[in-house]
Scaffold this motif. Structure first.
Motif, PDB file in Angstrom:
ATOM      1  N   ILE A 140       2.552  -5.588 -11.670  1.00  0.00           N
ATOM      2  CA  ILE A 140       0.865  -5.346 -10.611  1.00  0.00           C
ATOM      3  C   ILE A 140       0.872  -7.312  -9.906  1.00  0.00           C
ATOM      4  N   GLY A 141       0.439  -6.896  -9.063  1.00  0.00           N
ATOM      5  CA  GLY A 141       0.229  -7.430  -8.177  1.00  0.00           C
ATOM      6  C   GLY A 141       1.228  -8.151  -7.215  1.00  0.00           C
ATOM      7  N   GLU A 162      -1.197  -3.006  -5.202  1.00  0.00           N
ATOM      8  CA  GLU A 162      -1.495  -5.195  -4.681  1.00  0.00           C
ATOM      9  C   GLU A 162      -3.070  -4.876  -4.205  1.00  0.00           C
ATOM     10  N   GLU A 163      -3.828  -5.670  -4.299  1.00  0.00           N
ATOM     11  CA  GLU A 163      -5.042  -5.510  -3.811  1.00  0.00           C
ATOM     12  C   GLU A 163      -5.555  -5.961  -2.058  1.00  0.00           C
ATOM     13  N   VAL A 164      -4.048  -6.374  -1.853  1.00  0.00           N
ATOM     14  CA  VAL A 164      -4.064  -7.099  -0.485  1.00  0.00           C
ATOM     15  C   VAL A 164      -3.663  -6.033  -0.191  1.00  0.00           C
ATOM     16  N   LYS A 165      -4.465  -5.739   1.229  1.00  0.00           N
ATOM     17  CA  LYS A 165      -3.383  -4.402   2.794  1.00  0.00           C
ATOM     18  C   LYS A 165      -2.322  -4.827   3.060  1.00  0.00           C
ATOM     19  N   LYS A 166      -3.410  -6.025   3.737  1.00  0.00           N
ATOM     20  CA  LYS A 166      -1.521  -6.530   4.207  1.00  0.00           C
ATOM     21  C   LYS A 166      -0.175  -6.642   3.672  1.00  0.00           C
ATOM     22  N   TYR A 167      -0.249  -6.880   2.372  1.00  0.00           N
ATOM     23  CA  TYR A 167       0.847  -7.123   1.657  1.00  0.00           C
ATOM     24  C   TYR A 167       1.378  -5.927   1.426  1.00  0.00           C
ATOM     25  N   GLU A 169       1.251  -3.250   3.490  1.00  0.00           N
ATOM     26  CA  GLU A 169       2.011  -2.518   4.488  1.00  0.00           C
ATOM     27  C   GLU A 169       3.017  -3.328   4.703  1.00  0.00           C
ATOM     28  N   ALA A 170       3.083  -4.839   4.388  1.00  0.00           N
ATOM     29  CA  ALA A 170       4.707  -5.004   4.584  1.00  0.00           C
ATOM     30  C   ALA A 170       5.306  -4.462   3.544  1.00  0.00           C
ATOM     31  N   LEU A 171       5.396  -4.503   2.456  1.00  0.00           N
ATOM     32  CA  LEU A 171       6.336  -3.640   0.929  1.00  0.00           C
ATOM     33  C   LEU A 171       6.503  -2.795   1.333  1.00  0.00           C
ATOM     34  N   THR A 172       5.707  -1.687   2.178  1.00  0.00           N
ATOM     35  CA  THR A 172       5.994  -0.441   2.509  1.00  0.00           C
ATOM     36  C   THR A 172       6.586  -0.533   4.149  1.00  0.00           C
ATOM     37  N   TYR A 173       6.935  -1.326   4.411  1.00  0.00           N
ATOM     38  CA  TYR A 173       8.517  -1.663   5.906  1.00  0.00           C
ATOM     39  C   TYR A 173       9.188  -1.562   5.135  1.00  0.00           C
ATOM     40  N   HIS A 187      -1.617   0.316  -2.552  1.00  0.00           N
ATOM     41  CA  HIS A 187      -2.657  -0.266  -2.328  1.00  0.00           C
ATOM     42  C   HIS A 187      -4.474  -0.658  -2.789  1.00  0.00           C
ATOM     43  N   LEU A 188      -4.020  -0.847  -4.535  1.00  0.00           N
ATOM     44  CA  LEU A 188      -4.940  -0.670  -5.673  1.00  0.00           C
ATOM     45  C   LEU A 188      -4.986  -1.700  -6.559  1.00  0.00           C
ATOM     46  N   SER A 189      -6.242  -2.160  -6.321  1.00  0.00           N
ATOM     47  CA  SER A 189      -6.485  -3.013  -8.111  1.00  0.00           C
ATOM     48  C   SER A 189      -5.990  -3.089  -9.222  1.00  0.00           C
TER      49      SER A 189
END
Ligand SMILES: C[S@@+](CC[C@H](N)C(=O)[O-])C[C@H]1O[C@@H](n2cnc3c(N)ncnc32)[C@H](O)[C@@H]1O
Length: 323
Positions: A140-141, A162-167, A169-173, A187-189
């Protein structure tokens, strides 16, 4: 084992032996963890994520994409109407944990804390087995994924929320670039982990560095309890207040420190629990066998087991239908 039972409150020897309080808090915990046997094991697992192990992308392209993430400064993609009252780290991209990619290395805002956390949970609490093959873990987070990457390298099926989309996207990359099939960044709270797919689903929940960032810590802990299978454990790490009383100290976003114009402020906290409050909250949401550490350099560790699913006292619950 060196872990303090809340009721007993004895100081374990490893806490007494810690370095002076003048050192920065994460550094203190990291220094301590480096002296423990599992640290090199976890550190070694990160070598799986070096450029020589890239799949379907060359190292230059990979670095360029990472640089694009690092340059992100974007509040709209997070759904904010304007940046004024929002957390700097949600708007401007910061790498979370140290990562040596081989061809280049990134220093994370939280340095090698991912390794330190896992080491302490393994060596001091005995809460992480040597292999996680066949186990489901919820991180979580996740930020840019330090903890998730290590757990995935141990063979776990990792869901990283993770609630922050940009992070995310980075982890998905990273997942794509290193072909990490057993990692699922979402991308979820945490508060959305009430979805049916999360119920009774995980053997371990890692809830580190997040409890003091959320507005309702009790509900957050109940959600982690509901996500576990019977017999599963929640590993909590949090900023904490050093008090004997069962208190939640209010901080609020007004206490963020740093440079507003550089968007590098840290803080953005809601409540810091004392150990007694943390242990009671964990018990009150249903956890059994709750173990807590002392507060070390303003941080606390705790582990709770879900023996079976029990109800929660429903008076005043902020989410009335919460399971
Ligand atoms: C201090 S960092 C901790 C990162 C990592 N878990 C660790 O322990 O090193 C907190 C992370 O949790 C995320 N976060 C905060 N509140 C959250 C929530 N309600 N749901 C999901 N992620 C959250 C933040 O965006 C940030 O990436």
């Amino acid at each position: 084992m060196g872990i303090v039972d809340t009721a007993k409150r004895s100081v374990p020897p490893w806490v007494k032996g810690l370095v002076p309080a003048s050192l920065r808090r994460h550094q203190m915990i990291e220094d301590h963890a480096r002296s423990l046997p599992s640290y090199p094991f976890f550190q070694g697992l990160m070598s799986r994520y070096r450029v020589e192990n890239l799949v379907g992308v060359d190292s230059e392209t990979f670095k360029r994409r990472i640089d694009e993430f690092l340059a992100l400064d974007d509040y709209r993609m997070e759904g904010f109407a304007n940046p004024e009252r929002q957390r700097d780290l949600s708007i401007r991209f910061y790498w979370g944990h140290d990562h040596d990619f081989g061809g280049f290395a990134l220093q994370g805002r939280m340095r090698s804390r991912h390794l330190a956390l896992l080491t302490i949970f393994r060596d001091r609490f005995g809460a992480i087995p040597q292999s996680l093959e066949g186990l489901r873990v919820l991180d979580i987070g996740a930020w840019t994924g330090g903890v998730s990457l290590v757990l995935a390298a141990m063979g776990a099926q990792v869901t990283a929320v993770e609630e922050v989309k940009k992070y995310v996207e980075a982890l998905t990359y990273l997942k794509q670039a290193f072909a990490i099939d057993n990692l699922d960044p979402r991308h979820l709270s945490l508060y959305e982990c009430t979805l049916s797919e999360f119920q009774d689903a995980f053997d371990l929940v890692i809830y580190a560095g997040v409890l003091y960032h959320v507005t309702d810590p009790t509900v957050s802990l109940r959600i982690t309890f509901n996500c576990l299978r019977d017999g599963g454990r929640c590993l909590v790490e949090t900023a904490a207040v050093n008090s004997e009383k069962p208190i939640l100290a209010y901080h609020g976003p007004g206490l963020a420190r740093g440079d507003r114009s550089a968007r590098n402020r840290s803080g953005w906290n809601w409540y810091f629990p004392s150990l007694a409050a943390l242990a009671r909250m964990m018990e009150d949401v249903g956890f059994a066998q709750v173990q807590v550490s002392k507060v070390i350099a303003g941080r606390a560790f705790a582990v709770g087991r879900r023996d079976s699913h029990v109800d929660i006292m429903r008076g005043g619950l902020s989410v009335p239908g919460l399971r």
